[in-house]
Design a protein around this motif. Structure first.
Motif, PDB file in Angstrom:
ATOM      1  N   VAL A 127      56.673  17.573  53.236  1.00 47.18           N
ATOM      2  CA  VAL A 127      57.305  17.467  51.916  1.00 47.18           C
ATOM      3  C   VAL A 127      58.628  18.219  51.915  1.00 47.18           C
ATOM      4  O   VAL A 127      59.649  17.719  51.409  1.00 47.18           O
ATOM      5  CB  VAL A 127      56.373  18.020  50.826  1.00 47.18           C
ATOM      6  CG1 VAL A 127      57.074  17.990  49.459  1.00 47.18           C
ATOM      7  CG2 VAL A 127      55.082  17.217  50.759  1.00 47.18           C
ATOM      8  N   LYS A 128      58.629  19.407  52.473  1.00 49.14           N
ATOM      9  CA  LYS A 128      59.839  20.230  52.515  1.00 49.14           C
ATOM     10  C   LYS A 128      60.932  19.558  53.339  1.00 49.14           C
ATOM     11  O   LYS A 128      62.101  19.516  52.938  1.00 49.14           O
ATOM     12  CB  LYS A 128      59.504  21.600  53.097  1.00 49.14           C
ATOM     13  CG  LYS A 128      60.657  22.593  53.092  1.00 49.14           C
ATOM     14  CD  LYS A 128      60.204  23.949  53.594  1.00 49.14           C
ATOM     15  CE  LYS A 128      61.337  24.954  53.652  1.00 49.14           C
ATOM     16  NZ  LYS A 128      61.912  25.244  52.340  1.00 49.14           N
ATOM     17  N   VAL A 129      60.574  19.016  54.499  1.00 49.41           N
ATOM     18  CA  VAL A 129      61.550  18.333  55.349  1.00 49.41           C
ATOM     19  C   VAL A 129      62.131  17.126  54.631  1.00 49.41           C
ATOM     20  O   VAL A 129      63.352  16.908  54.637  1.00 49.41           O
ATOM     21  CB  VAL A 129      60.906  17.917  56.679  1.00 49.41           C
ATOM     22  CG1 VAL A 129      61.793  16.923  57.432  1.00 49.41           C
ATOM     23  CG2 VAL A 129      60.657  19.145  57.562  1.00 49.41           C
ATOM     24  N   MET A 130      61.287  16.330  54.005  1.00 50.40           N
ATOM     25  CA  MET A 130      61.778  15.157  53.279  1.00 50.40           C
ATOM     26  C   MET A 130      62.738  15.558  52.163  1.00 50.40           C
ATOM     27  O   MET A 130      63.804  14.963  52.001  1.00 50.40           O
ATOM     28  CB  MET A 130      60.599  14.368  52.698  1.00 50.40           C
ATOM     29  CG  MET A 130      59.758  13.628  53.718  1.00 50.40           C
ATOM     30  SD  MET A 130      58.355  12.757  52.949  1.00 50.40           S
ATOM     31  CE  MET A 130      59.211  11.608  51.857  1.00 50.40           C
ATOM     32  N   ALA A 132      50.695  19.763  61.648  1.00 47.53           N
ATOM     33  CA  ALA A 132      51.836  19.722  60.719  1.00 47.53           C
ATOM     34  C   ALA A 132      53.098  19.273  61.441  1.00 47.53           C
ATOM     35  O   ALA A 132      53.908  18.520  60.894  1.00 47.53           O
ATOM     36  CB  ALA A 132      52.041  21.089  60.071  1.00 47.53           C
ATOM     37  N   GLU A 133      53.275  19.749  62.670  1.00 47.52           N
ATOM     38  CA  GLU A 133      54.414  19.302  63.473  1.00 47.52           C
ATOM     39  C   GLU A 133      54.268  17.832  63.827  1.00 47.52           C
ATOM     40  O   GLU A 133      55.264  17.104  63.925  1.00 47.52           O
ATOM     41  CB  GLU A 133      54.514  20.144  64.739  1.00 47.52           C
ATOM     42  CG  GLU A 133      54.855  21.606  64.479  1.00 47.52           C
ATOM     43  CD  GLU A 133      54.866  22.422  65.757  1.00 47.52           C
ATOM     44  OE1 GLU A 133      54.254  21.964  66.751  1.00 47.52           O
ATOM     45  OE2 GLU A 133      55.481  23.500  65.760  1.00 47.52           O
ATOM     46  N   HIS A 134      53.037  17.398  64.034  1.00 49.21           N
ATOM     47  CA  HIS A 134      52.774  15.982  64.323  1.00 49.21           C
ATOM     48  C   HIS A 134      53.225  15.109  63.157  1.00 49.21           C
ATOM     49  O   HIS A 134      53.874  14.069  63.358  1.00 49.21           O
ATOM     50  CB  HIS A 134      51.280  15.801  64.587  1.00 49.21           C
ATOM     51  CG  HIS A 134      50.834  14.383  64.757  1.00 49.21           C
ATOM     52  ND1 HIS A 134      51.262  13.582  65.788  1.00 49.21           N
ATOM     53  CD2 HIS A 134      49.998  13.617  64.016  1.00 49.21           C
ATOM     54  CE1 HIS A 134      50.711  12.388  65.686  1.00 49.21           C
ATOM     55  NE2 HIS A 134      49.947  12.378  64.615  1.00 49.21           N
ATOM     56  N   TYR A 135      52.928  15.532  61.933  1.00 51.21           N
ATOM     57  CA  TYR A 135      53.362  14.779  60.757  1.00 51.21           C
ATOM     58  C   TYR A 135      54.891  14.696  60.704  1.00 51.21           C
ATOM     59  O   TYR A 135      55.474  13.617  60.525  1.00 51.21           O
ATOM     60  CB  TYR A 135      52.866  15.447  59.467  1.00 51.21           C
ATOM     61  CG  TYR A 135      51.370  15.478  59.277  1.00 51.21           C
ATOM     62  CD1 TYR A 135      50.523  14.651  60.010  1.00 51.21           C
ATOM     63  CD2 TYR A 135      50.790  16.346  58.356  1.00 51.21           C
ATOM     64  CE1 TYR A 135      49.151  14.689  59.837  1.00 51.21           C
ATOM     65  CE2 TYR A 135      49.419  16.383  58.159  1.00 51.21           C
ATOM     66  CZ  TYR A 135      48.602  15.562  58.902  1.00 51.21           C
ATOM     67  OH  TYR A 135      47.242  15.610  58.716  1.00 51.21           O
ATOM     68  N   VAL A 136      55.535  15.857  60.842  1.00 49.82           N
ATOM     69  CA  VAL A 136      57.000  15.912  60.745  1.00 49.82           C
ATOM     70  C   VAL A 136      57.645  15.131  61.888  1.00 49.82           C
ATOM     71  O   VAL A 136      58.641  14.417  61.685  1.00 49.82           O
ATOM     72  CB  VAL A 136      57.481  17.377  60.732  1.00 49.82           C
ATOM     73  CG1 VAL A 136      58.992  17.451  60.867  1.00 49.82           C
ATOM     74  CG2 VAL A 136      57.022  18.075  59.461  1.00 49.82           C
ATOM     75  N   ALA A 162      58.662  25.423  59.364  1.00 49.48           N
ATOM     76  CA  ALA A 162      58.879  26.858  59.198  1.00 49.48           C
ATOM     77  C   ALA A 162      57.563  27.548  58.858  1.00 49.48           C
ATOM     78  O   ALA A 162      56.748  27.020  58.092  1.00 49.48           O
ATOM     79  CB  ALA A 162      59.899  27.111  58.095  1.00 49.48           C
ATOM     80  N   THR A 163      57.336  28.728  59.431  1.00 45.85           N
ATOM     81  CA  THR A 163      56.092  29.465  59.199  1.00 45.85           C
ATOM     82  C   THR A 163      56.324  30.854  58.623  1.00 45.85           C
ATOM     83  O   THR A 163      55.377  31.599  58.397  1.00 45.85           O
ATOM     84  CB  THR A 163      55.302  29.605  60.510  1.00 45.85           C
ATOM     85  OG1 THR A 163      56.106  30.320  61.466  1.00 45.85           O
ATOM     86  CG2 THR A 163      54.940  28.241  61.083  1.00 45.85           C
ATOM     87  N   VAL A 164      57.577  31.217  58.385  1.00 49.23           N
ATOM     88  CA  VAL A 164      57.870  32.594  57.950  1.00 49.23           C
ATOM     89  C   VAL A 164      57.741  32.768  56.446  1.00 49.23           C
ATOM     90  O   VAL A 164      57.618  33.889  55.961  1.00 49.23           O
ATOM     91  CB  VAL A 164      59.279  33.028  58.407  1.00 49.23           C
ATOM     92  CG1 VAL A 164      59.336  33.091  59.914  1.00 49.23           C
ATOM     93  CG2 VAL A 164      60.346  32.074  57.872  1.00 49.23           C
ATOM     94  N   GLU A 165      57.774  31.693  55.696  1.00 47.87           N
ATOM     95  CA  GLU A 165      57.650  31.764  54.240  1.00 47.87           C
ATOM     96  C   GLU A 165      56.351  31.091  53.803  1.00 47.87           C
ATOM     97  O   GLU A 165      55.921  30.107  54.400  1.00 47.87           O
ATOM     98  CB  GLU A 165      58.839  31.084  53.558  1.00 47.87           C
ATOM     99  CG  GLU A 165      60.179  31.746  53.824  1.00 47.87           C
ATOM    100  CD  GLU A 165      60.275  33.123  53.201  1.00 47.87           C
ATOM    101  OE1 GLU A 165      59.576  33.347  52.187  1.00 47.87           O
ATOM    102  OE2 GLU A 165      61.034  33.964  53.717  1.00 47.87           O
ATOM    103  N   PRO A 166      55.703  31.609  52.764  1.00 46.53           N
ATOM    104  CA  PRO A 166      54.485  30.970  52.259  1.00 46.53           C
ATOM    105  C   PRO A 166      54.742  29.531  51.822  1.00 46.53           C
ATOM    106  O   PRO A 166      55.780  29.228  51.242  1.00 46.53           O
ATOM    107  CB  PRO A 166      54.084  31.851  51.066  1.00 46.53           C
ATOM    108  CG  PRO A 166      54.737  33.175  51.324  1.00 46.53           C
ATOM    109  CD  PRO A 166      56.033  32.856  52.031  1.00 46.53           C
ATOM    110  N   LEU A 167      53.797  28.668  52.102  1.00 45.48           N
ATOM    111  CA  LEU A 167      53.893  27.283  51.647  1.00 45.48           C
ATOM    112  C   LEU A 167      53.603  27.170  50.157  1.00 45.48           C
ATOM    113  O   LEU A 167      54.053  26.233  49.490  1.00 45.48           O
ATOM    114  CB  LEU A 167      52.898  26.410  52.416  1.00 45.48           C
ATOM    115  CG  LEU A 167      53.109  26.276  53.930  1.00 45.48           C
ATOM    116  CD1 LEU A 167      51.936  25.539  54.552  1.00 45.48           C
ATOM    117  CD2 LEU A 167      54.410  25.545  54.222  1.00 45.48           C
TER     118      LEU A 167
END
Length: 359
Positions: A44-47, A156-160, A177-182
């Motif tokens: 969602v974030k990438v889109m 998650a990387e597979h989806y992106v 990205a994994t440094v910030e909470p989803l």
């Protein structure tokens, strides 16, 4: 510098194009459970960011996705049961739409439609393309919910990665990205959570560790004696412990095991997901198996220890800024206690807040 008429027109055209782009929206059809929905948030974030969309909606099971608007990059949600998506599975030759068909309205607002339902070039995708094109031109992308065994990348990387490949996004715009909470916790979440634990008799001046000893599959559940012994160790250190039990645990656990849980620490059972969010919002740490609730805790940024047995954490580990994954792939994972691993878990959960466990 004096701007010419052509310069001003070019600026206005560029601004207009940007506004038009941001007015476009996307939607994701995600029929999976809680963990699947949370692991879709990086997509969602990438889109949203890479495509410059004005928002991305999620269509899924309302009991899993209702918590996301206002706390995540998901703009709004819609229950998958409120649509007639089953109609899209028929053979294209038999598929038909009437004037002002509700299915047309379902997708009329979206420039990008991503679906985990159906197969690429299958009946669902073909009928979805036809439905969307009844009102406008839209990009339709079908993704697989589960990665192949040899994928070699996190789900998650597979989806992106799938989306980037089909939409021709450059690699630098398709990163997880994994440094910030989803999932961003609100002040209201914390206030409701504190009120709830106080009503349970928990001392809010002490640190609180929430333990979720269940999962959707028995093979994913660390032996219950491990959770009980960790809870006793934490309580001996004056750390409050709360067992979180969902419908699966209440139904699956033996009466003796449930009695041991209630005798060891306070328990909260049958909470709706919104109340689970409240509870986790005021906790200091979390312990759980490979489960949707563990993905939720990690996604909220809570210090999380995730216990993995036979499933591969490289593919399915929770995403969050403070996640520790511990794996015991032996048969004993579900069948017998493991005192050595219990000590590692207890030490990680008891670590002071200024020294959180890291992945």
């Amino acid at each position: 510098m004096v701007q010419t008429r052509d310069d001003i027109l070019s600026l206005l055209e560029a601004k207009g194009a940007q506004v038009a782009k941001e007015a476009q929206r996307g939607v994701i059809l995600q029929p999976g459970a809680l963990g699947d929905c949370i692991l879709t948030l990086p997509l969602v974030k990438v889109m949203t960011e890479a495509l410059g969309l004005g928002g991305v909606d999620l269509v899924g099971h309302s009991e899993y996705i209702g918590i996301l608007p206002g706390r995540s990059c998901v703009s709004s949600v819609r229950s998958i049961d409120s649509t007639e998506l089953h109609r899209l599975f028929v053979e294209p030759a038999k598929f038909d739409l009437a004037d002002r068909d509700p299915l047309i309205n379902t997708f009329a607002d979206y420039a990008w439609i991503v679906t985990f339902l159906g197969e690429p070039d299958g009946p669902f995708e073909q009928n979805l393309i036809f439905t969307a094109n009844c009102s406008h031109s839209a990009e339709i992308i079908t993704l697989s919910l589960k990665p192949p065994q040899d994928a070699g990348r996190h789900v998650a990387e597979h989806y992106v990665h799938q989306f980037a490949r089909q939409s021709s996004l450059p690699p630098d715009q398709a990163k997880v990205a994994t440094v910030e909470p989803l999932i961003q916790v609100t002040a209201a979440d914390r206030e409701r959570g504190l009120e709830m634990v106080e009503q349970m008799g928990i001392d809010v001046s002490r640190r609180l560790v929430v333990i979720h000893p269940g999962s959707g599959g028995r093979h994913k559940c660390w032996h219950i004696a491990n959770f009980l012994d960790v809870a006793r160790t934490l309580r001996d250190r004056e750390i409050e412990v709360l067992f979180l039990l969902g419908p699966a645990e209440v139904e699956r656990f033996e009466s003796m095991d449930k009695a041991r849980l209630y005798a060891t620490a306070r328990c909260a059972a049958h909470l709706p997901l919104s109340r689970v969010v409240d509870l986790l919002a005021c906790a200091d740490a979390f312990l759980g198996n490979d489960s949707g609730v563990t993905h939720l805790a990690a996604g909220m940024g809570l210090r999380t220890i995730a216990m993995f047995g036979p499933t591969d954490p490289a593919l399915y580990q929770p995403i969050g800024p403070a996640v520790t994954v511990l794996q015991d792939p032996h048969d004993r994972f579900t069948r017998q206690p493991c005192p050595d691993l219990q000590k590692v878990v207890a030490e990680g959960l008891a670590a002071p807040p200024q020294s959180p466990a890291t992945a």
